[in-house]
Design an enzyme around this catalytic site. Structure first.
Site, PDB file in Angstrom:
ATOM      1  N   ASN A   9      -8.329 -14.530  33.537  1.00 59.28           N
ATOM      2  CA  ASN A   9      -7.765 -14.132  34.833  1.00 59.28           C
ATOM      3  C   ASN A   9      -6.271 -13.878  34.642  1.00 59.28           C
ATOM      4  O   ASN A   9      -5.500 -14.822  34.510  1.00 59.28           O
ATOM      5  CB  ASN A   9      -8.019 -15.260  35.850  1.00 59.28           C
ATOM      6  CG  ASN A   9      -7.408 -14.960  37.207  1.00 59.28           C
ATOM      7  OD1 ASN A   9      -6.894 -13.870  37.445  1.00 59.28           O
ATOM      8  ND2 ASN A   9      -7.449 -15.948  38.100  1.00 59.28           N
ATOM      9  N   LYS A  11      -4.184 -12.822  36.705  1.00 58.94           N
ATOM     10  CA  LYS A  11      -3.417 -13.029  37.944  1.00 58.94           C
ATOM     11  C   LYS A  11      -2.429 -11.855  38.136  1.00 58.94           C
ATOM     12  O   LYS A  11      -2.770 -10.719  37.829  1.00 58.94           O
ATOM     13  CB  LYS A  11      -2.744 -14.400  37.927  1.00 58.94           C
ATOM     14  CG  LYS A  11      -3.768 -15.524  37.656  1.00 58.94           C
ATOM     15  CD  LYS A  11      -3.254 -16.896  37.901  1.00 58.94           C
ATOM     16  CE  LYS A  11      -4.356 -17.911  37.597  1.00 58.94           C
ATOM     17  NZ  LYS A  11      -3.962 -19.279  37.853  1.00 58.94           N
ATOM     18  N   HIS A  95     -10.902 -17.891  44.476  1.00 63.91           N
ATOM     19  CA  HIS A  95      -9.898 -18.593  43.674  1.00 63.91           C
ATOM     20  C   HIS A  95      -9.006 -19.427  44.600  1.00 63.91           C
ATOM     21  O   HIS A  95      -8.684 -19.001  45.711  1.00 63.91           O
ATOM     22  CB  HIS A  95      -9.062 -17.587  42.883  1.00 63.91           C
ATOM     23  CG  HIS A  95      -8.245 -18.261  41.829  1.00 63.91           C
ATOM     24  ND1 HIS A  95      -7.070 -18.913  42.117  1.00 63.91           N
ATOM     25  CD2 HIS A  95      -8.473 -18.434  40.510  1.00 63.91           C
ATOM     26  CE1 HIS A  95      -6.595 -19.444  41.000  1.00 63.91           C
ATOM     27  NE2 HIS A  95      -7.427 -19.169  40.007  1.00 63.91           N
ATOM     28  N   GLU A  97      -5.951 -19.895  44.651  1.00 71.87           N
ATOM     29  CA  GLU A  97      -4.731 -19.209  45.103  1.00 71.87           C
ATOM     30  C   GLU A  97      -5.043 -18.301  46.295  1.00 71.87           C
ATOM     31  O   GLU A  97      -4.228 -18.139  47.203  1.00 71.87           O
ATOM     32  CB  GLU A  97      -4.116 -18.424  43.925  1.00 71.87           C
ATOM     33  CG  GLU A  97      -3.478 -19.382  42.925  1.00 71.87           C
ATOM     34  CD  GLU A  97      -3.466 -18.897  41.487  1.00 71.87           C
ATOM     35  OE1 GLU A  97      -3.634 -17.696  41.243  1.00 71.87           O
ATOM     36  OE2 GLU A  97      -3.293 -19.759  40.587  1.00 71.87           O
ATOM     37  N   GLU A 167     -12.939 -25.090  39.249  1.00 69.37           N
ATOM     38  CA  GLU A 167     -11.516 -25.175  38.921  1.00 69.37           C
ATOM     39  C   GLU A 167     -10.860 -26.229  39.813  1.00 69.37           C
ATOM     40  O   GLU A 167     -10.477 -25.926  40.957  1.00 69.37           O
ATOM     41  CB  GLU A 167     -10.825 -23.823  39.176  1.00 69.37           C
ATOM     42  CG  GLU A 167     -11.339 -22.690  38.336  1.00 69.37           C
ATOM     43  CD  GLU A 167     -10.288 -21.590  38.162  1.00 69.37           C
ATOM     44  OE1 GLU A 167     -10.009 -21.252  37.010  1.00 69.37           O
ATOM     45  OE2 GLU A 167      -9.741 -21.104  39.164  1.00 69.37           O
ATOM     46  N   GLY A 173      -2.723 -24.435  36.037  1.00 75.03           N
ATOM     47  CA  GLY A 173      -1.321 -24.152  35.717  1.00 75.03           C
ATOM     48  C   GLY A 173      -0.459 -25.386  35.533  1.00 75.03           C
ATOM     49  O   GLY A 173       0.765 -25.284  35.512  1.00 75.03           O
ATOM     50  N   SER A 212      -6.007 -25.070  33.058  1.00 78.40           N
ATOM     51  CA  SER A 212      -5.276 -25.466  31.851  1.00 78.40           C
ATOM     52  C   SER A 212      -6.153 -25.486  30.600  1.00 78.40           C
ATOM     53  O   SER A 212      -6.002 -26.369  29.741  1.00 78.40           O
ATOM     54  CB  SER A 212      -4.576 -26.821  32.056  1.00 78.40           C
ATOM     55  OG  SER A 212      -3.611 -26.709  33.085  1.00 78.40           O
TER      56      SER A 212
HETATM   57  P1  13P Z   1      -4.559 -21.844  34.077  1.00 78.33           P
HETATM   58  O1  13P Z   1      -5.498 -21.623  32.908  1.00 78.33           O
HETATM   59  O2  13P Z   1      -3.235 -21.171  33.906  1.00 78.33           O
HETATM   60  O3  13P Z   1      -4.458 -23.296  34.438  1.00 78.33           O
HETATM   61  O4  13P Z   1      -5.217 -21.107  35.342  1.00 78.33           O
HETATM   62  C1  13P Z   1      -6.557 -21.330  35.603  1.00 78.33           C
HETATM   63  C2  13P Z   1      -7.002 -20.368  36.617  1.00 78.33           C
HETATM   64  O5  13P Z   1      -6.549 -20.386  37.749  1.00 78.33           O
HETATM   65  C3  13P Z   1      -7.977 -19.349  36.221  1.00 78.33           C
HETATM   66  O6  13P Z   1      -8.483 -18.669  37.317  1.00 78.33           O
END
Ligand code: 13P
Length: 256
Positions: A9, A11, A95, A97, A167, A173, A212
């Site tokens: 992803n 982002k 997601h 976010e 997740e 993150g 992560s």
């Molecule tokens: P990270 O791998 O940066 O923690 O992000 C995970 C994520 O949100 C994947 O959609």
């Protein structure tokens, strides 16, 4: 073992030229692993079409990070699942976010899931508890609510087109991944819920871990029986790191 899936992803990262160049590199280095696993990249929608063309004829698939629940109409700034149909393979829905920063509700996500399936897209549905919910011991309750709402009215025959990404929000993150044991336990309860909702076909649904994931923890995570792959954020932006995670999934297949 279900065939693993590793999804990157991206982002909101990379300019269009950077994304195209990166996709070309990935095509080169990841193709050898694609006989043992599914590999998907989720670029920003602006560069998605170009990247799908760069990857055409190669086993790496593309997905969108978001799309509307409507097929067309006066929805300024949105892209629709109908626009993605026929060339984009996956759509990421739910997601954290999108839930937290863009106020997407369980009801909206259910409509998005219906719209994605109506347009024959495969869906990666992301679910997971926040730190506060985790600390209050509400993980099970949150996962149950998110899954039940998203899957409301979805027919069991859609199971083959569905992937779940677990997740935990506190792991995204932060550099603080869930332990393989914690993730495996949560995913085993997700599997149980999927069976309740969709019956025996739920056995085909892959459940990915996200939060992560790095080259350092990917192999141990993927040794767990319930972990069918990973949804990778930060580490998917670096070719060497993403390749190592893809390699870890291929090796998990070999040792299974
Ligand atoms: P990270 O791998 O940066 O923690 O992000 C995970 C994520 O949100 C994947 O959609």
């Amino acid at each position: 073992m279900r065939r693993p899936l590793i999804a990157g992803n991206w982002k909101m990262h990379f300019t269009v030229p950077e994304g195209l160049e990166y996709a070309l590199h990935l095509r080169h280095v990841l193709e050898p692993f694609a006989d043992r696993e599914d590999i998907v990249v989720l670029p920003p929608s602006l560069m998605l079409w170009e990247i799908a063309n760069v990857l055409r004829g190669c086993p790496i698939e593309v997905g969108a990070q978001n799309a509307s629940w409507e097929d067309q109409g006066p929805f300024t700034g949105e892209i629709s699942p109908k626009m993605l149909a026929g060339w984009c393979h996956y759509l990421l829905i739910g997601h954290s976010e999108r839930r937290q920063l863009f106020n997407e509700t369980d009801e909206m996500l259910n409509r998005k899931l219906q719209a994605a399936f109506r347009n024959n897209l495969k869906v990666i549905l992301a679910i997971g508890e926040t730190l506060e919910e985790h600390d209050l011991g509400r993980t099970q309750e949150v996962i149950t609510r998110q899954l039940s709402a998203a899957l409301y009215g979805i027919e069991a025959r859609r199971a083959a087109d569905l992937t779940i990404a677990y997740e935990p929000v506190w792991a995204i993150g932060t550099g603080r991944a869930a332990t393989p044991e914690y993730a495996n336990e949560a995913m085993s309860s997700i599997r149980g819920l999927l069976q309740q909702k969709l019956g025996p076909l739920a056995g085909e649904i892959r459940i990915l871990y996200g939060g992560s994931v790095t080259p350092a923890n990917a192999a141990t995570l993927m040794q767990k029986p319930e972990i069918d792959g990973a949804l990778v954020g930060g580490a998917s932006l670096k070719q060497a790191d993403f390749t190592e995670i893809v390699r870890a999934a291929a090796e998990a297949v070999r040792s299974a």
